[in-house]
Design a protein around this motif. Structure first.
Motif, short mmCIF file in Angstrom:
data_model
loop_
_atom_site.label_atom_id
_atom_site.label_comp_id
_atom_site.label_asym_id
_atom_site.label_seq_id
_atom_site.Cartn_x
_atom_site.Cartn_y
_atom_site.Cartn_z
N HIS A 62 0.83 -1.20 0.00
CA HIS A 62 0.00 0.00 0.00
C HIS A 62 0.87 1.25 0.00
CE1 HIS A 62 -3.28 2.71 0.95
NE2 HIS A 62 -2.63 3.12 2.02
N LEU A 63 0.45 2.24 -0.79
CA LEU A 63 1.10 3.55 -0.78
C LEU A 63 0.27 4.47 0.11
CD1 LEU A 63 2.13 4.10 -4.50
CD2 LEU A 63 3.57 3.46 -2.56
N GLN A 64 0.88 4.95 1.18
CA GLN A 64 0.20 5.80 2.14
C GLN A 64 0.79 7.21 2.03
OE1 GLN A 64 1.09 4.97 6.32
NE2 GLN A 64 -1.12 4.85 6.63
N ARG A 65 0.00 8.12 1.49
CA ARG A 65 0.47 9.50 1.31
C ARG A 65 0.49 10.22 2.64
NH1 ARG A 65 -1.69 11.80 -4.52
NH2 ARG A 65 0.25 12.94 -4.59
N ASP A 66 1.54 11.00 2.85
CA ASP A 66 1.66 11.86 4.01
C ASP A 66 0.56 12.92 3.96
OD1 ASP A 66 3.16 13.30 6.21
OD2 ASP A 66 3.37 14.78 4.59
N ARG A 67 -0.07 13.20 5.06
CA ARG A 67 -1.18 14.14 5.06
C ARG A 67 -0.75 15.56 4.69
NH1 ARG A 67 -2.94 15.25 11.27
NH2 ARG A 67 -0.87 15.75 12.05
N TYR A 68 0.53 15.86 4.81
CA TYR A 68 1.02 17.18 4.43
C TYR A 68 1.48 17.24 2.98
CZ TYR A 68 0.85 17.78 9.44
OH TYR A 68 0.43 17.82 10.75
N GLY A 69 1.55 16.11 2.32
CA GLY A 69 1.89 16.07 0.91
C GLY A 69 3.37 16.07 0.59
N TRP A 70 4.19 15.65 1.55
CA TRP A 70 5.65 15.67 1.31
C TRP A 70 6.21 14.34 0.88
CZ3 TRP A 70 6.57 20.33 0.60
CH2 TRP A 70 6.04 21.32 1.41
N ASP A 71 5.58 13.27 1.32
CA ASP A 71 6.14 11.97 1.00
C ASP A 71 5.05 10.90 0.95
OD1 ASP A 71 5.68 11.14 3.75
OD2 ASP A 71 7.61 11.99 4.31
N VAL A 72 5.50 9.71 0.62
CA VAL A 72 4.63 8.54 0.57
C VAL A 72 5.37 7.41 1.26
CG1 VAL A 72 5.43 7.74 -1.69
CG2 VAL A 72 3.16 7.12 -0.92
N ARG A 73 4.62 6.58 1.94
CA ARG A 73 5.20 5.46 2.69
C ARG A 73 4.69 4.16 2.09
NH1 ARG A 73 3.46 3.59 8.38
NH2 ARG A 73 5.22 2.31 8.98
N ALA A 101 11.17 -1.43 9.32
CA ALA A 101 10.85 -2.25 10.48
C ALA A 101 11.09 -3.73 10.19
CB ALA A 101 9.39 -2.03 10.88
N PHE A 102 10.91 -4.14 8.95
CA PHE A 102 11.06 -5.54 8.59
C PHE A 102 12.50 -5.90 8.30
CE2 PHE A 102 9.70 -9.61 7.34
CZ PHE A 102 10.43 -9.99 6.24
N PHE A 103 13.23 -5.02 7.64
CA PHE A 103 14.60 -5.31 7.22
C PHE A 103 15.58 -4.66 8.17
CE2 PHE A 103 11.90 -5.35 3.45
CZ PHE A 103 12.03 -6.69 3.13
N GLU A 104 16.20 -5.46 9.02
CA GLU A 104 17.07 -4.95 10.07
C GLU A 104 18.25 -4.16 9.54
OE1 GLU A 104 18.21 -8.12 12.63
OE2 GLU A 104 16.15 -8.79 12.91
N GLN A 105 18.71 -4.45 8.35
CA GLN A 105 19.89 -3.77 7.83
C GLN A 105 19.61 -2.35 7.34
OE1 GLN A 105 18.35 -6.29 6.32
NE2 GLN A 105 18.41 -6.11 4.12
N ALA A 106 18.34 -1.94 7.30
CA ALA A 106 18.01 -0.60 6.80
C ALA A 106 18.29 0.43 7.89
CB ALA A 106 16.56 -0.53 6.39
N ALA A 107 19.17 1.40 7.60
CA ALA A 107 19.50 2.45 8.57
C ALA A 107 18.35 3.44 8.71
CB ALA A 107 20.77 3.17 8.12
N SER A 108 17.64 3.67 7.64
CA SER A 108 16.44 4.50 7.67
C SER A 108 15.39 3.76 6.85
CB SER A 108 16.73 5.88 7.07
OG SER A 108 17.06 5.77 5.71
N ASP A 109 14.19 4.29 6.82
CA ASP A 109 13.12 3.59 6.12
C ASP A 109 13.21 3.84 4.62
OD1 ASP A 109 10.85 2.44 5.16
OD2 ASP A 109 9.47 3.45 6.51
N PRO A 110 13.70 2.86 3.85
CA PRO A 110 13.79 3.04 2.41
C PRO A 110 12.42 3.06 1.75
CG PRO A 110 14.35 0.80 2.97
CD PRO A 110 14.15 1.54 4.27
N GLY A 111 11.38 2.76 2.53
CA GLY A 111 10.03 2.76 2.00
C GLY A 111 9.29 4.06 2.23
#
Length: 151
Positions: A62-73, A101-111
């Motif tokens: 699922h693509l979840q748009r930020d309510r402020y319109g800056w990004d998508v998760r 949250a799923f991939f431990e090697q990710a330093a930040s959320d690549p999603g």
């Protein structure tokens, strides 16, 4: 890795009359990139969610748009036919799973993709697509194939 310049770029975008059109361009690129990897894997796009249903359950991206319109998760979900999260050793818990949250090697959320980044640094979108192709789809496939019965 945190981007200290992102706040400044968001501020500039907020004051740029061209940003709404650029945001929609970035959105289109994101949808096209994800559809290019999820569609061939049997996922069907409905509005902002790609779904695949089998006897073991339903997986979704699922693509979840930020309510402020800056990004998508990018949010991942798997539910069993009875509507529960899988009782599976590889399921990290909770209903929705972010890539970081799923991939431990990710330093930040690549999603979590900032629209300004998708346009200025397309490699961030490439990274998310690679993770979907190489890690998420095999993980979902294992849940669809090897889903143990609930006790």
């Amino acid at each position: 890795m945190e981007d200290p310049d992102l706040s400044a770029r968001k501020y500039r975008a907020a004051n740029d009359p061209a940003f709404p059109a650029q945001r929609e361009e970035a959105w289109g690129r994101i949808v096209a990139a994800l559809d290019g990897v999820l569609g061939p894997a049997g996922y069907v796009l409905a509005r902002t969610t790609w779904n695949r249903v089998t006897a073991a359950g339903k997986s979704a991206v699922h693509l979840q748009r930020d309510r402020y319109g800056w990004d998508v998760r990018i949010v991942l979900r798997f539910v069993t036919p009875d509507g529960e999260v899988p009782d599976h050793p590889d399921w990290p818990g909770g209903e929705d799973v972010a890539l970081a949250a799923f991939f431990e090697q990710a330093a930040s959320d690549p999603g979590t993709l900032a629209f300004v980044d998708v346009l200025e640094r397309p490699d961030c979108l490439d990274q998310a697509v690679d993770i979907l192709r190489e890690q998420v789809l095999p993980w979902f496939e294992a849940l669809h194939q090897d889903h143990p019965p609930r006790t």
